[in-house]
Design an enzyme around this catalytic site. Structure first.
Site, PDB file in Angstrom:
ATOM      1  N   LYS A   1      35.453  -0.090  33.668  1.00 43.40           N
ATOM      2  CA  LYS A   1      36.785  -0.687  33.486  1.00 43.40           C
ATOM      3  C   LYS A   1      37.809   0.138  34.258  1.00 43.40           C
ATOM      4  O   LYS A   1      37.750   1.379  34.257  1.00 43.40           O
ATOM      5  CB  LYS A   1      37.123  -0.719  31.991  1.00 43.40           C
ATOM      6  CG  LYS A   1      38.368  -1.511  31.633  1.00 43.40           C
ATOM      7  CD  LYS A   1      38.574  -1.515  30.116  1.00 43.40           C
ATOM      8  CE  LYS A   1      39.790  -2.324  29.694  1.00 43.40           C
ATOM      9  NZ  LYS A   1      40.011  -2.295  28.235  1.00 43.40           N
TER      10      LYS A   1
ATOM     11  N   SER B   1      40.807  -6.709  26.332  1.00 43.00           N
ATOM     12  CA  SER B   1      41.219  -6.479  27.707  1.00 43.00           C
ATOM     13  C   SER B   1      40.067  -6.095  28.646  1.00 43.00           C
ATOM     14  O   SER B   1      40.282  -6.071  29.857  1.00 43.00           O
ATOM     15  CB  SER B   1      42.266  -5.375  27.732  1.00 43.00           C
ATOM     16  OG  SER B   1      41.699  -4.159  27.274  1.00 43.00           O
TER      17      SER B   1
ATOM     18  N   SER C   1      39.249  -4.667  22.322  1.00 45.17           N
ATOM     19  CA  SER C   1      39.141  -4.941  23.755  1.00 45.17           C
ATOM     20  C   SER C   1      37.746  -4.823  24.354  1.00 45.17           C
ATOM     21  O   SER C   1      37.521  -5.252  25.478  1.00 45.17           O
ATOM     22  CB  SER C   1      40.094  -4.031  24.542  1.00 45.17           C
ATOM     23  OG  SER C   1      41.403  -4.522  24.434  1.00 45.17           O
TER      24      SER C   1
END
Lengths: 96, 481, 492
Positions: free
Chosen positions: B71, B146, B170
């Protein structure tokens, strides 16, 4: 609790965020609805409750006093938007 | 999930180079917008050859040759780390996150950095500076957020493992929406060193993979104390790693079903409910007992979460000021303008909204009413779990109230988006581990995950339960998915 | 006291509280492993955390906590067993994270006191003021911004970011500028003797902010206070506060009121002026630092630190005077610097005679030799035992007092030991009375005129005779023996 536009402007100044006039109106509405929602916490009596800062308490006893880190001057200022003589350059800072 | 490529890779039935070549080929036109940046193909092939040589020589490390995606709010050397924000669009970290370093040490190959909501603030991965992630199951729908890029990359087989970060759901929610496995570890179990902070007391880096076993192996590689993170836990749970206990089964375990998550009041989408019920049946069939439990403060979790998360975020994001790195506004006359304009240009709307809210709740006169109140309710939420875990080994719950929605659908109403996190924020507030495990799909073929929650450091238990659900529900669902 | 009468008169009383910041002399920073050395090239001592890079986390330097506890114990504070850090949020170019990690609700130390001499006698024989210490906490220092003259820019150097500081907040117990200065000096002595800071105000290791207000004498209520920022010398502690008191009294006399604000002392003008940069109202939004768990300072550790606490100057002066019978002024000089006091105490341990003799030697000879050769005690490389050896040579009259000083100089510059120097340089005194007597006889025989002069009543000639004999001995004759032999023969 309802938030005033002047209050939003004050907070934006504190957070160093420029908020456009038309955006500010909308922001007031959005914050109002969020604050109304979070107001539901008032339903709970928390007078005798300790606040939680860390969900799982780690034991922290610190580190030894050793010099074992450090970037080069180039690594420090190399990616700065503005630099001079190995230092960061910013608009004038007063009273220093 | 037609093939278990990880198993084939570990067994030497397929080479790292073949896997990497397939990824390079597929990632060329990143139709799901899963990646913010990719490592140069020649470098990837070089590393894959190295991994194959190590395997042939019998020197394979636990993750030898695994292509993993990171990420883009986790710092890596040699690639930008943007957090999905214009303010960091060219930022290169001079150091690497501990979790990434541990993956590399275990033999994994980092293929690229994945798309996300700006600074991890969102539930749909629509707000990054490079645009929204699309769900591989239906490109008109969100991937969740996210960590949507990490979930989508796995679902599209652009990586075999990934790191996400989970502040209020997330990792778990995009894992659920994309049909992959994702774990939010116990707070302090994985070092946060190198994770760009959103809300420091809630953030955890979490492993994600297409299979429960893959997720467990990633977790075993990244978990453990780190001197660079004072909140990292020093206690190492005794016994074997999570990957080694998957086959132990769940016979004799007691699993709690929280009324507040599964009862009528939870307004769960019927299709989501049916998948979660299927997961519960799978556990019962495998020998687990189920019993109803109550977590009475659940309805306060989202409000508590938003107060704490935005307060911490307002402070964590103060460093993006256009002075030392990142974007600076061009036409600032004085220092105050430099700050205001750089931040106004660099941050997106949702980030600004949260900074403003967070600044407000910490400001003079409001601290006690909002921030400290939330910290106290946080204690009540923690206690709910503590009493539940006196009765049961783990809890089963939905991850999200609905399957993935269409792109743009909820962008205009922040509160509606926040309520998307209703089932996930409690675990972050309490610091306990929680994971999402694929439990089949809806009639439209949209993946649905089931959430497992356990007491602090109970990851091995969660993995054992997840393995059973994964085996049962995905065999059953294979005809539909 | 001059400032009391000159500035305040009988009508007003000033109320002063100081917030003192003191840099701790650790090798690495409070929360990172970067070096803290003073005077390095700009931005050459910066760890990722110190420049606020994304993803970096603080880890507490245990030594800094130990140093702060030392200070807290020396100031008779209560030391907390569990201390918490907090973030103080504000934007400034020298504050890379946008917040300073400090302490707010659970400071490391609280409720202490410092007894300060206030009648101008630094040795504390006169009146004293008990100054309450409200709190002592740990925090990180900020960087430095330098304004470029004539340009619209400032340059920012982050080397100082993260250097550990203790902030010591006094109660508003001080009443005059001189008291404030005496308090600062006493604090400086303490941190230097505790070996936790160099206490150099000129290098910014020690600096203070002063809260100043005035009120009509006899009033209980405080007047409106102003905060005088960034005071960086002992002189300015006095002069800045005096100027501010004068300004406030002038306002009150003119029927105006004092405004609560932050001010700076303008050294050139000798006046204080309001700070311009702080126009925005401060709202620091303190909240508990989520990156740092509660820091445990267990009782055993505190007791260990207490047991190893170096003795402070006042305590040492008392011991020198009361137990060792050292003169008051000498005791004052000897406790001026820890190195000097330590040297003195170690020398006394090697010495079998009275401590005052050693004190005399250090104050009158040793300090002069150090000054002449331009060395500090530590640089000189002469061990207390070696030093005492030289004193013994003089006391045993093996060498003369002057020769003793020469030996000390030679020890520093050449590194040779005392015996070797005495032999090499021929410094040994002639103490054999027979040998000296024959020299005396020779001189008297050669100078009959002077003998007659002396016997005629001119006693001054004695000095001339001593000089002649000393010269004849090549400077090695013991002057005491020379004098008594000469007197004996001339007077007979």
């Amino acid at each position: 609790m309802s938030i005033a536009k002047t209050e939003v402007e004050k907070v934006a100044r504190l957070a160093r965020l420029e908020v456009e006039e038309k955006r500010a109106e909308k922001l007031v509405d959005e914050l109002d609805s969020v604050l109304e929602y979070v107001g539901k916490l008032d339903e709970l009596d928390t007078d005798d409750v300790e606040p939680t800062t860390h969900p799982v308490a780690a034991e922290h006893t610190g580190r030894d006093d050793e010099v074992n880190e450090g970037l080069t001057v180039e690594q420090v200022v190399g990616h700065a938007p503005d630099q001079q003589d190995g230092q960061f350059r910013v608009p004038k800072v007063v009273d220093e | 999930m037609s093939r278990d490529i990880l198993k084939e890779l570990r067994a030497g039935e397929i080479s790292s180079l073949e896997v990497i070549d397939a990824i390079i080929e597929a990632a060329q036109d990143d139709v799901f917008n899963a990646f913010v940046s990719l490592v140069d193909p020649s470098e990837l092939r070089e590393q894959a050859r190295g991994a194959d040589r190590a395997r042939e020589a019998g020197e394979a490390r636990p993750l030898e040759g695994w292509p993993v995606a990171i990420k883009d709010n986790i710092c890596t050397r040699n690639l930008t780390t943007t957090a999905g924000s214009k303010i960091l669009e060219d930022f290169e970290s001079p150091y690497e996150a501990t979790a990434v370093q541990r993956l590399r040490d275990a033999g994994a190959i980092v293929v690229g950095k994945t798309n996300l909501d700006e600074f991890g603030m969102g539930s749909s991965s629509e707000t990054s500076h490079i645009g929204p992630v699309r769900n591989p199951a239906d490109p008109d729908r969100v991937a969740g957020g996210s960590s949507g890029g990490s979930a989508a990359a796995l679902a599209a087989e652009l990586a075999l493992g990934a790191l996400g970060s989970d502040t209020g759901g997330s990792v778990r929610q995009p894992a659920s929406h994309c049909g992959v496995v994702g774990l939010k570890p116990t707070y302090g179990r994985v070092s946060r060193n190198g994770l760009i902070a959103y809300a420091s007391s809630l953030d955890q880096i979490g492993p994600m993979a297409s299979t429960v076993e893959g997720c467990a192996r990633l977790f075993d590689a990244i978990a453990g104390h780190d001197d660079r993170d004072a909140t990292s836990l020093a206690v190492e749970p005794a016994g074997p790693g999570c990957a080694d206990v998957l086959s132990e089964g769940v016979d004799g375990m007691t699993v709690g079903l929280p009324e507040e998550y599964l009862g009528e009041a939870s307004r769960l989408d019927p299709q989501v409910r049916s998948r979660v019920e299927a997961a519960i049946e799978a556990l019962e069939e495998a020998g687990a007992e189920t019993t109803s439990v109550s977590l009475p403060h659940t309805e306060y979790a989202v409000a508590t979460y938003y107060l704490i998360a935005t307060a911490e975020a307002s402070s964590n994001l103060a460093r993006y000021d256009g002075v030392r790195f990142g974007r600076r506004a061009e036409d600032a006359d004085d220092l105050a303008e430099l700050y205001k304009k750089s931040r106004a240009e660099g941050f997106g709307d949702e980030v600004k909204r949260r900074i403003i809210l967070g600044t407000y709740v910490l400001s003079a006169g409001y601290y006690e009413a909002y921030y400290e109140k939330a910290q106290k309710v946080r204690t009540l939420i923690r206690r709910d779990f503590e009493s539940a875990f006196e009765e049961v080994d783990a809890l089963v719950a939905p991850v999200a109230p609905t399957p993935a929605w269409t792109l743009g659908e909820k962008r205009d109403d922040p509160l509606e988006m926040y309520l998307e996190d209703i089932f996930t924020t409690s675990a972050n507030l309490a610091g306990i581990p929680a994971m999402s495990v694929p439990s089949g799909t809806t009639d439209q073929g949209l993946p649905v995950g089931t959430q497992l929650l356990g007491p602090a450091l109970s990851e091995p238990v969660l993995f054992r339960l997840a393995q059973k659900i994964f085996e049962q529900c995905n065999d059953e669902a294979s005809g539909r998915g | 006291m001059d400032d009391l009468s000159d500035i305040l008169g009988d009508e007003y009383e000033a109320v002063i509280g100081l917030e003192v910041h003191c840099q701790l002399d650790t090798a690495s920073k409070l929360f990172s492993g970067a070096s803290t050395k003073y005077g390095a090239e700009p931005n050459s001592q910066v760890a990722p955390l110190d420049m606020g890079l994304p993803g970096t986390l603080p880890v507490v330097n245990r030594k800094a906590v130990e140093y702060a506890v030392r200070a807290g114990l020396a100031l008779r504070c209560d030391v907390r067993n569990e201390t918490k850090f907090a973030r103080k949020n504000y934007f400034y170019p020298d504050l890379p994270k946008g917040y300073q990690i400090s302490q707010h609700r659970a400071p490391l130390c609280e409720n202490g006191e410092l007894v300060v001499p206030i009648d101008g006698d630094p040795l504390g024989d006169g009146d004293v003021r008990r100054v309450g210490i409200q709190r002592l906490h740990l925090e990180e220092d900020a960087g430095k911004s330098t304004h470029l003259k004539g340009q619209p820019h400032s340059l920012v150097d982050l080397n100082r970011c993260g250097v550990p500081l203790i902030e010591i907040v006094s109660e508003p117990d001080l009443r005059t500028p001189a008291e404030a200065r005496a308090y600062m000096k006493a604090l400086r002595d303490i941190v230097v003797f505790l070996d936790i800071s160099d206490g150099e105000m000129s290098e910014g290791s020690l600096r203070c902010d002063a809260n100043v207000s005035v009120r009509p004498s006899g009033d209980e209520a405080f007047g409106t206070r102003t905060e005088l920022k960034n005071i960086n010398s002992f002189k300015f502690v006095h002069d800045g506060i005096a100027a501010e008191i004068r300004r406030q009294i002038e306002l009150l006399e003119a029927g105006e009121s004092v405004e609560q604000e932050t001010r700076l002392y303008d050294v050139d003008a000798g006046r204080t002026r309001p700070m311009r940069s702080k126009e925005e109202s401060h709202d620091y939004r303190y909240f508990p630092e989520p990156d740092l768990p509660v820091f445990t300072v267990d009782k055993e550790w505190i007791e260990e630190i207490r047991a190893n606490l170096p003795a402070l100057p006042a305590e040492r002066r008392r011991m020198y005077r009361e137990a060792w019978n050292v003169g008051r002024d000498d005791a004052g000089v000897l406790t001026g610097e820890p190195a000097l006091a330590n040297f003195f105490e170690a020398s006394v341990a090697h010495w079998s005679g009275d401590a005052q003799t050693v004190a005399n030697w250090i104050v009158n000879q040793w300090l002069r030799v150090l000054n002449d050769t331009g060395h500090t005690i530590d640089e000189a490389g002469v061990e207390p035992g070696e030093f005492v050896g030289v004193v013994e040579l003089v006391e045993d009259r093996v060498i003369s007092q002057n020769a003793g000083q020469t030996v000390l100089e030679e020890m520093i510059t050449t590194g040779r030991d005392a015996e070797t120097i005495v032999d090499d340089e021929g410094l040994r005194q002639m103490t054999d009375a027979g040998a000296i007597e024959s020299l005396v006889d020779d001189v008297l025989d050669d100078n009959p005129e002077q003998v007659a002069e002396y016997r005629g009543g001119n006693n001054n000639v004695l000095g001339w005779f001593i000089g002649q004999v000393m010269q004849a001995s090549g400077g090695s004759a013991d002057p005491k023996i020379v004098r008594s032999l000469l007197q004996e023969k001339l007077d007979s």
